[in-house]
Design an enzyme around this catalytic site. Sequence first.
Site, PDB file in Angstrom:
ATOM      1  N   ARG A  11       0.866  -1.172   0.000  1.00 30.10           N
ATOM      2  CA  ARG A  11       0.000   0.000   0.000  1.00 30.10           C
ATOM      3  C   ARG A  11       0.909   1.230   0.000  1.00 30.10           C
ATOM      4  NH1 ARG A  11      -3.091  -0.950   5.351  1.00 30.10           N
ATOM      5  NH2 ARG A  11      -3.918   1.129   4.984  1.00 30.10           N
ATOM      6  N   LYS A  81      -1.985  -8.451  11.146  1.00 28.52           N
ATOM      7  CA  LYS A  81      -3.332  -8.396  11.741  1.00 28.52           C
ATOM      8  C   LYS A  81      -4.394  -7.970  10.731  1.00 28.52           C
ATOM      9  CE  LYS A  81      -2.794  -3.835  13.951  1.00 28.52           C
ATOM     10  NZ  LYS A  81      -3.787  -2.946  13.384  1.00 28.52           N
ATOM     11  N   ASP A  82      -3.984  -7.373   9.596  1.00 32.36           N
ATOM     12  CA  ASP A  82      -4.937  -6.965   8.558  1.00 32.36           C
ATOM     13  C   ASP A  82      -5.278  -8.097   7.590  1.00 32.36           C
ATOM     14  OD1 ASP A  82      -4.919  -4.394   9.532  1.00 32.36           O
ATOM     15  OD2 ASP A  82      -3.412  -3.666   8.112  1.00 32.36           O
ATOM     16  N   ARG A 127     -12.723  -4.420  18.369  1.00 26.77           N
ATOM     17  CA  ARG A 127     -12.027  -5.046  19.503  1.00 26.77           C
ATOM     18  C   ARG A 127     -11.623  -3.999  20.536  1.00 26.77           C
ATOM     19  NH1 ARG A 127      -6.850  -4.985  20.744  1.00 26.77           N
ATOM     20  NH2 ARG A 127      -6.371  -3.998  18.750  1.00 26.77           N
ATOM     21  N   ARG A 128     -11.011  -2.909  20.074  1.00 26.14           N
ATOM     22  CA  ARG A 128     -10.591  -1.845  21.000  1.00 26.14           C
ATOM     23  C   ARG A 128     -11.801  -1.173  21.625  1.00 26.14           C
ATOM     24  NH1 ARG A 128      -6.226   0.147  16.603  1.00 26.14           N
ATOM     25  NH2 ARG A 128      -4.469  -1.150  17.251  1.00 26.14           N
ATOM     26  N   ARG A 145     -11.105   6.370  11.244  1.00 25.39           N
ATOM     27  CA  ARG A 145     -10.579   5.599  10.107  1.00 25.39           C
ATOM     28  C   ARG A 145      -9.409   6.320   9.442  1.00 25.39           C
ATOM     29  NH1 ARG A 145     -13.469   2.924   6.761  1.00 25.39           N
ATOM     30  NH2 ARG A 145     -11.429   2.583   5.835  1.00 25.39           N
ATOM     31  N   ARG A 151      -5.108   9.335  11.053  1.00 25.98           N
ATOM     32  CA  ARG A 151      -5.793   9.183  12.343  1.00 25.98           C
ATOM     33  C   ARG A 151      -5.168  10.097  13.399  1.00 25.98           C
ATOM     34  NH1 ARG A 151      -5.363   3.405  13.936  1.00 25.98           N
ATOM     35  NH2 ARG A 151      -4.132   3.016  12.075  1.00 25.98           N
ATOM     36  N   CYS A 236     -16.352 -13.446  10.039  1.00 24.54           N
ATOM     37  CA  CYS A 236     -17.119 -12.274  10.486  1.00 24.54           C
ATOM     38  C   CYS A 236     -16.225 -11.388  11.353  1.00 24.54           C
ATOM     39  CB  CYS A 236     -18.324 -12.750  11.280  1.00 24.54           C
ATOM     40  SG  CYS A 236     -18.924 -11.593  12.503  1.00 24.54           S
TER      41      CYS A 236
END
Length: 308
Positions: A11, A81-82, A127-128, A145, A151, A236
């Site tokens: 990216r 984690k992504d 989660r956070r 986001r 951010r 999910c």
Amino acid sequence: MAEKTIRIGTRDSELALWQAHIVEKKLNDLGYKTEIVAVKSTGDVILDKPLYELGITGIFTKTLDVAMINGAVDIAVHSMKDVPTALPQGIVQAAVLERANTLDILVHKGNLDFLTASGTIATGSLRRQAQWLNKYPSHNVVDLRGNVNLRMKKLNEGDWSGAVFAAAGLERINLKPENYINLDWMIPAPAQGAMLVVAMQNDAFTLDALSHLNDIETEIVTYIERQFLKTLEGGCTAPIGALARYNEEEDTIHFQGVLFSLDGKEKIEVDKIVPIEEWKKLGFYSAQEVLNNGGIKLMTEIKNNLKK
């Protein structure tokens, strides 16, 4: 050595490019030729919708997967984690680099009075969000986001009390400010702080090159965490945290896994220490334990709520 140039897909955010350059340097040090190819992802472009609303697991990895399958790049570098727990057909995990800091941190405005009163915390992560509300039920949590730079900018310009970030991301690009606290009570995302390199299954040259970058300890602990995630969620998005740590002295793995309701009120957790020999099924068995302790009902509720 064959003269193939390994094209590294990434990216185009500062953090993603930093990660790609780390992989490039490691490959160059081994004598391989490389080239970095930056690709924009849908996740970076659509910033006005929460990730779970986009209904895509792996929104940040999909564009690079397509570029790899189309032959535009040879490998892709991701924050692990992504990456969805199921990789697209033909693409394989080629190397997991040594893990960095696993902690989540709260970046604040220099005044922590809100922790004992009411506050507004920004995070785009379910989660956070759930873990924050579990600990601070009177607080308000808002969606945040964008890449880490964006951010951080939104936090500085906004009127929130603070925002939650992964320590590793901010440390990697020297964005970690003075005003932060370690959230050592928050269980991180599965594989947080680890970098993953994927390649095409049939590309023997590239797979061999990347095998030299793999850190076996990180590979094992992230495998456990992602197996826990995969067994629980089945594709999910849900408030799931997992952390596995290897204890060299005792040759054991300490695993902590947790599933929360979206509002943070319900929490099902597992915390165990097992001999290293049991690592292969640790994530699976831990997830089964959570599911049998009310997790099946909770996961159904989460899926139904996110569909609304």
